[in-house]
Design an enzyme around this catalytic site. Structure first.
Site, PDB file in Angstrom:
ATOM      1  N   HIS A 232       0.816  -1.206   0.000  1.00  0.00           N
ATOM      2  CA  HIS A 232       0.000   0.000   0.000  1.00  0.00           C
ATOM      3  C   HIS A 232       0.854   1.261   0.000  1.00  0.00           C
ATOM      4  O   HIS A 232       0.683   2.096  -0.899  1.00  0.00           O
ATOM      5  CB  HIS A 232      -1.079   0.035   1.082  1.00  0.00           C
ATOM      6  N   TYR A 236       1.609   5.468  -2.433  1.00  0.00           N
ATOM      7  CA  TYR A 236       1.826   6.883  -2.078  1.00  0.00           C
ATOM      8  C   TYR A 236       3.222   7.329  -2.459  1.00  0.00           C
ATOM      9  O   TYR A 236       3.463   8.523  -2.624  1.00  0.00           O
ATOM     10  CB  TYR A 236       1.511   7.128  -0.603  1.00  0.00           C
ATOM     11  N   HIS A 383      -9.230   0.748 -11.341  1.00  0.00           N
ATOM     12  CA  HIS A 383      -8.854   1.698 -10.283  1.00  0.00           C
ATOM     13  C   HIS A 383      -7.406   2.151 -10.431  1.00  0.00           C
ATOM     14  O   HIS A 383      -7.105   3.333 -10.424  1.00  0.00           O
ATOM     15  CB  HIS A 383      -9.081   1.035  -8.919  1.00  0.00           C
ATOM     16  N   PHE A 384      -6.496   1.196 -10.615  1.00  0.00           N
ATOM     17  CA  PHE A 384      -5.113   1.651 -10.532  1.00  0.00           C
ATOM     18  C   PHE A 384      -4.585   2.245 -11.836  1.00  0.00           C
ATOM     19  O   PHE A 384      -3.542   2.893 -11.824  1.00  0.00           O
ATOM     20  CB  PHE A 384      -4.184   0.604  -9.901  1.00  0.00           C
ATOM     21  N   HIS A 385      -5.335   2.082 -12.929  1.00  0.00           N
ATOM     22  CA  HIS A 385      -4.908   2.842 -14.105  1.00  0.00           C
ATOM     23  C   HIS A 385      -5.306   4.318 -13.980  1.00  0.00           C
ATOM     24  O   HIS A 385      -4.706   5.173 -14.623  1.00  0.00           O
ATOM     25  CB  HIS A 385      -5.444   2.213 -15.387  1.00  0.00           C
ATOM     26  N   ARG A 446      -9.617 -10.251 -13.158  1.00  0.00           N
ATOM     27  CA  ARG A 446      -8.373  -9.623 -13.594  1.00  0.00           C
ATOM     28  C   ARG A 446      -7.349 -10.725 -13.851  1.00  0.00           C
ATOM     29  O   ARG A 446      -7.577 -11.891 -13.501  1.00  0.00           O
ATOM     30  CB  ARG A 446      -7.853  -8.638 -12.540  1.00  0.00           C
ATOM     31  N   ARG A 447      -6.212 -10.382 -14.436  1.00  0.00           N
ATOM     32  CA  ARG A 447      -5.068 -11.278 -14.543  1.00  0.00           C
ATOM     33  C   ARG A 447      -5.390 -12.609 -15.193  1.00  0.00           C
ATOM     34  O   ARG A 447      -5.082 -13.671 -14.657  1.00  0.00           O
ATOM     35  CB  ARG A 447      -4.484 -11.546 -13.155  1.00  0.00           C
TER      36      ARG A 447
HETATM   37 FE1  HAS Z   1      -5.570   1.987  -4.514  1.00  0.00          FE
HETATM   38  C1  HAS Z   1      -5.736  -1.440  -5.009  1.00  0.00           C
HETATM   39  C2  HAS Z   1      -7.736   1.732  -1.884  1.00  0.00           C
HETATM   40  C3  HAS Z   1      -5.251   5.370  -3.902  1.00  0.00           C
HETATM   41  C4  HAS Z   1      -2.881   2.104  -6.651  1.00  0.00           C
HETATM   42  N1  HAS Z   1      -4.523   0.609  -5.636  1.00  0.00           N
HETATM   43  C5  HAS Z   1      -4.770  -0.744  -5.704  1.00  0.00           C
HETATM   44  C6  HAS Z   1      -3.829  -1.348  -6.611  1.00  0.00           C
HETATM   45  C7  HAS Z   1      -2.990  -0.346  -7.051  1.00  0.00           C
HETATM   46  C8  HAS Z   1      -3.452   0.876  -6.427  1.00  0.00           C
HETATM   47  C9  HAS Z   1      -1.804  -0.489  -7.988  1.00  0.00           C
HETATM   48  O1  HAS Z   1      -8.777  -0.484  -0.053  1.00  0.00           O
HETATM   49  C10 HAS Z   1      -3.810  -2.822  -7.032  1.00  0.00           C
HETATM   50  C11 HAS Z   1      -2.818  -3.669  -6.325  1.00  0.00           C
HETATM   51  C12 HAS Z   1      -2.913  -5.082  -6.855  1.00  0.00           C
HETATM   52  O2  HAS Z   1      -2.338  -5.358  -7.914  1.00  0.00           O
HETATM   53  O3  HAS Z   1      -3.632  -5.903  -6.256  1.00  0.00           O
HETATM   54  N2  HAS Z   1      -6.396   3.308  -3.187  1.00  0.00           N
HETATM   55  C13 HAS Z   1      -7.285   3.008  -2.227  1.00  0.00           C
HETATM   56  C14 HAS Z   1      -7.686   4.226  -1.525  1.00  0.00           C
HETATM   57  C15 HAS Z   1      -6.977   5.256  -2.103  1.00  0.00           C
HETATM   58  C16 HAS Z   1      -6.159   4.661  -3.134  1.00  0.00           C
HETATM   59  C17 HAS Z   1      -8.660   4.342  -0.399  1.00  0.00           C
HETATM   60  N3  HAS Z   1      -4.333   3.450  -5.163  1.00  0.00           N
HETATM   61  C18 HAS Z   1      -4.350   4.776  -4.769  1.00  0.00           C
HETATM   62  C19 HAS Z   1      -3.274   5.485  -5.393  1.00  0.00           C
HETATM   63  C20 HAS Z   1      -2.595   4.557  -6.163  1.00  0.00           C
HETATM   64  C21 HAS Z   1      -3.276   3.298  -6.012  1.00  0.00           C
HETATM   65  C22 HAS Z   1      -2.970   6.944  -5.164  1.00  0.00           C
HETATM   66  C23 HAS Z   1      -1.390   4.715  -7.033  1.00  0.00           C
HETATM   67  C24 HAS Z   1      -0.779   5.844  -7.294  1.00  0.00           C
HETATM   68  N4  HAS Z   1      -6.565   0.450  -3.641  1.00  0.00           N
HETATM   69  C25 HAS Z   1      -7.353   0.560  -2.539  1.00  0.00           C
HETATM   70  C26 HAS Z   1      -7.766  -0.789  -2.107  1.00  0.00           C
HETATM   71  C27 HAS Z   1      -7.199  -1.697  -3.001  1.00  0.00           C
HETATM   72  C28 HAS Z   1      -6.450  -0.886  -3.945  1.00  0.00           C
HETATM   73  C29 HAS Z   1      -8.608  -1.162  -0.971  1.00  0.00           C
HETATM   74  C30 HAS Z   1      -7.323  -3.229  -2.992  1.00  0.00           C
HETATM   75  C31 HAS Z   1      -8.392  -3.686  -3.905  1.00  0.00           C
HETATM   76  C32 HAS Z   1      -8.444  -5.199  -3.991  1.00  0.00           C
HETATM   77  O4  HAS Z   1      -9.418  -5.780  -3.494  1.00  0.00           O
HETATM   78  O5  HAS Z   1      -7.526  -5.826  -4.547  1.00  0.00           O
HETATM   79  C33 HAS Z   1      -7.017   6.717  -1.682  1.00  0.00           C
HETATM   80  O6  HAS Z   1      -5.715   7.170  -1.389  1.00  0.00           O
HETATM   81  C34 HAS Z   1      -7.659   7.606  -2.710  1.00  0.00           C
HETATM   82  C35 HAS Z   1      -7.866   9.021  -2.188  1.00  0.00           C
HETATM   83  C36 HAS Z   1      -8.143   9.995  -3.307  1.00  0.00           C
HETATM   84  C37 HAS Z   1      -9.101  10.908  -3.331  1.00  0.00           C
HETATM   85  C38 HAS Z   1      -9.239  11.837  -4.528  1.00  0.00           C
HETATM   86  C39 HAS Z   1      -8.858  13.294  -4.220  1.00  0.00           C
HETATM   87  C40 HAS Z   1      -8.854  14.106  -5.487  1.00  0.00           C
HETATM   88  C41 HAS Z   1      -7.825  14.881  -5.916  1.00  0.00           C
HETATM   89  C42 HAS Z   1      -7.943  15.545  -7.258  1.00  0.00           C
HETATM   90  C43 HAS Z   1      -7.636  17.025  -7.268  1.00  0.00           C
HETATM   91  C44 HAS Z   1      -7.991  17.636  -8.604  1.00  0.00           C
HETATM   92  C45 HAS Z   1      -7.154  18.370  -9.371  1.00  0.00           C
HETATM   93  C46 HAS Z   1      -7.568  18.826 -10.739  1.00  0.00           C
HETATM   94  C47 HAS Z   1      -5.785  18.720  -8.964  1.00  0.00           C
HETATM   95  C48 HAS Z   1     -10.049  11.090  -2.204  1.00  0.00           C
HETATM   96  C49 HAS Z   1      -6.588  15.078  -5.101  1.00  0.00           C
HETATM   97  C50 HAS Z   1      -8.887  19.515 -10.753  1.00  0.00           C
HETATM   98  C51 HAS Z   1      -9.299  19.717 -12.171  1.00  0.00           C
HETATM   99  C52 HAS Z   1     -10.281  20.551 -12.533  1.00  0.00           C
HETATM  100  C53 HAS Z   1     -10.661  20.631 -13.973  1.00  0.00           C
HETATM  101  C54 HAS Z   1     -10.999  21.405 -11.557  1.00  0.00           C
HETATM  102 CU    CU Z   2      -3.840  -0.006  -0.889  1.00  0.00          CU
END
Ligand code: HAS
Ligand code: CU
Length: 562
Positions: A232, A236, A383-385, A446-447
């Site tokens: 995990h 980050y 999700h992760f793409h 997947r996979r």
């Molecule tokens: Fe995840 C699985 C939960 C974030 C990557 N995640 C994965 C896997 C990867 C991955 C690679 O709880 C698969 C691993 C595998 O092969 O099995 N993930 C989360 C949660 C977050 C999260 C709660 N993941 C990420 C990030 C990753 C990433 C960041 C890579 C960089 N994830 C999971 C969970 C799994 C999981 C389970 C397991 C699933 C399973 O069953 O296998 C949080 O950190 C997300 C928080 C994000 C937000 C969004 C905030 C919005 C922002 C945008 C600002 C906008 C801007 C532009 C700047 C709340 C900051 C505005 C534009 C305008 C036009 C106005």
């Molecule tokens: Cu995770």
């Protein structure tokens, strides 16, 4: 003065790190389109289904581990030199580069061995079809694990170069606040040191001896737990560099200034505290981990949404400030007064926008009960793409358009291709990941090269499995085109001659609310590291202790006598 002229030695290192990362991106993207076309049945002529795992492992390792780590090394090297205004300690930083490169070559060669018929090397078949989440019971050639270990050790050494720079700067600037970019780099590295201990123990204590035949058995639950302890926080390690760009560079590209330095520091400290004690959210379906500990991981994960929600607020507020500096009016019409034709700006914004969607699918993953619906389906790659594949990758490509001229002194070439490229990526990813999420809900795994749902009529709200598959193939193809466009721009820029003066520079404007508004305690690394370790002890101590008590190499209960 251009960065390359002020810090020629550091620029050379950043160029080398970027070069390796771009090569990994090219090969990884090629593997990606091959598998997207294969598993959707659109074109199956490149590889056989038996080799699908090899290609998939290559795709995951080259993109999620090599492209990211080398790009981050380059970005961090630049950020530390830029904000502390000095060359990086040269010998340490270059040793890090060579150690990581050796590891990368070892890992890549062992993966490719699987495609060329797994020749026997040193008494073991040269192959590594273990996917980028390498844990038992799948086993690779020892060279793969040794390579992985070297990449990690190299990244530790790179961190040393950043810390050494800080100590030198400190002695010349006693009592001053750590500049924001360096603060972000060092906080990320502290998080990285704490979390890589898990994978280091997994690889060195278990997988290397096991793959060499020195020990016969390993405990799959224990190696999975050690992997996810790291697996995990590594996400980050990809996200925080993107945040570094969004906080410190994007506001400037929008024509404004960062809204709040204190908020930025709070966000990074929150990641240091909470990134690690959540790994069990990847193991909700694993037996042998008490539900209470899964529940603790879920609660911590929900708290971990906070720094990203704060980021959404701060970054959008800073960009809006930029638009208003450019004369924008109105509640939403300020969005029009932004430089959407500048690839660095547009790429970072589109990456942020997609990350908002990726964050929401993350929240769904994190729910202990709803996770059972999507776990091991193609929803998870969806999700992760959006996260690593866009929030990180598109930000990295976008900021290269701004950074590469500064580390080479050369103007960006192929501007039309560069301007279109972020939009191609955005559209490709929107199509592919949306279809992946929906297909996951339809139960498609997947996979696998052979998702056996050909005859299955999915009665969804809209569309069929066939329609989703075609979208995945089209999206995957567009992403390959997007990566190729990026690499063409980079190759042409890197190979061009230097001439003319650059229109970009690395000066970062003062935030609206600056470091003097940040409580000093935020820079107290010892305190935050201690609290982070305490939280880890609470989240992991008892379940790990019971796995170890179960027997390190021969786990589980004795067979039931019959
Ligand atoms: Fe995840 C699985 C939960 C974030 C990557 N995640 C994965 C896997 C990867 C991955 C690679 O709880 C698969 C691993 C595998 O092969 O099995 N993930 C989360 C949660 C977050 C999260 C709660 N993941 C990420 C990030 C990753 C990433 C960041 C890579 C960089 N994830 C999971 C969970 C799994 C999981 C389970 C397991 C699933 C399973 O069953 O296998 C949080 O950190 C997300 C928080 C994000 C937000 C969004 C905030 C919005 C922002 C945008 C600002 C906008 C801007 C532009 C700047 C709340 C900051 C505005 C534009 C305008 C036009 C106005
Ligand atoms: Cu995770």
């Amino acid at each position: 003065m251009v960065f390359v002229d002020s810090y020629p030695k550091t620029s050379k290192l950043v160029r080398s790190e970027f070069l390796v990362s771009f090569i990994a991106l090219g090969i990884g993207a090629l593997f990606g389109v091959i598998q997207a076309l294969h598993r959707t049945g659109v074109f199956r002529g490149f590889v056989s289904s038996a080799d699908y795992y090899t290609i998939l492992t290559g795709h995951g390792v080259l993109l999620a581990l090599v492209f990211t780590t080398f790009f981050i090394a380059g970005l961090f090297t630049w950020a530390v030199a830029n904000s502390l205004e000095r060359e990086l300690p040269h010998r340490i930083a270059w040793s890090a580069f060579w150690i990581m490169l050796t590891g990368t070559v070892l890992a890549a060669v062992s993966i490719i061995g699987g495609i060329v018929g797994s020749p026997s090397i040193l008494g073991h078949d040269l192959e590594a079809d273990v996917l980028f989440t390498f844990y038992a019971p799948m086993k690779a050639h020892p060279a793969f694990y040794i390579g992985a270990a070297l990449i990690i050790v190299g990244s530790w050494v790179a961190g040393l170069a950043y810390f050494k720079s800080l100590w030198e700067w400190r002695s010349e600037n006693p009592g001053e606040r750590i500049p924001l970019q360096t603060f972000m780099v060092l906080t990320t590295m502290l998080m990285w040191y704490i979390s890589t201990i898990g994978v280091a123990v997994e690889v060195v204590a278990f997988l290397i001896p096991w793959s060499l035949g020195l020990i016969q058995n390993v405990d799959p639950l224990l190696t999975r737990t050690l992997f996810w302890y790291f697996g995990h926080p590594v996400v980050y390690f990809w996200l925080m560099p993107a945040y570094l760009v969004w906080y410190t560079i994007l506001p400037k590209l929008a024509g404004g200034r960062l809204f709040s330095d204190p908020l930025a520091r709070v966000v990074f400290v929150a990641f240091l505290l909470l990134s690690t004690p959540v790994g069990f959210h990847h193991q909700y379906t694993d037996p042998g981990i008490p539900s209470g500990y899964k529940f603790i991981a879920m609660t911590n994960t929900m708290f971990l949404l906070l720094p990203s929600l704060l980021t959404a607020f701060t970054v959008v507020a800073s960009v809006e400030h930029g638009a208003r500096q450019r004369g924008a009016k109105g509640y939403l019409s300020w969005l029009r007064n932004l430089p959407w034709g500048k690839p660095a700006f547009a790429g970072c914004m589109l990456a942020g926008l997609m990350f908002a969607a990726g964050g929401f699918s993350g929240m769904i993953n994190a729910g202990m009960n709803i996770n059972y619906l999507i776990h091991n389906t193609i929803w998870v790659p969806g999700h992760f793409h959006l996260t690593v594949g866009t929030a990180f990758a598109l930000t990295a490509m976008a900021i290269s358009y701004w950074l590469v001229p500064q580390i080479t002194g050369k103007k960006l070439r192929q501007r039309t291709i560069a301007t279109l490229q972020p939009y191609v990526w955005f559209v490709g990813m929107a199509v592919m990941s949306n279809a992946m999420h929906r297909a996951g809900l339809a139960g498609i795994p997947r996979r696998t090269a052979e998702p056996t749902y050909d005859e299955f009529a999915f009665e969804g709200v809209a569309g069929t499995v066939g329609e989703m598959r075609i979208q995945i193939a089209i999206g995957g193809f567009l992403l390959f085109v997007g990566a190729a466009m990026f690499l063409i721009v980079m190759a042409d820029t890197l190979l061009a001659r230097r001439g003319g003066t650059l229109s970009v520079n690395g000066h970062i404007p003062e935030p609206l609310s600056g470091a003097d508004h940040s409580p000093r305690i935020l820079d107290n690394y010892k305190l935050w590291t201690a609290i982070a370790l305490l939280l880890i002890a609470i989240a992991y101590g008892p379940p790990l202790a019971s796995m170890v008590a179960d027997g390190l190499f021969a786990p589980g209960s004795p067979p039931i006598p019959v």
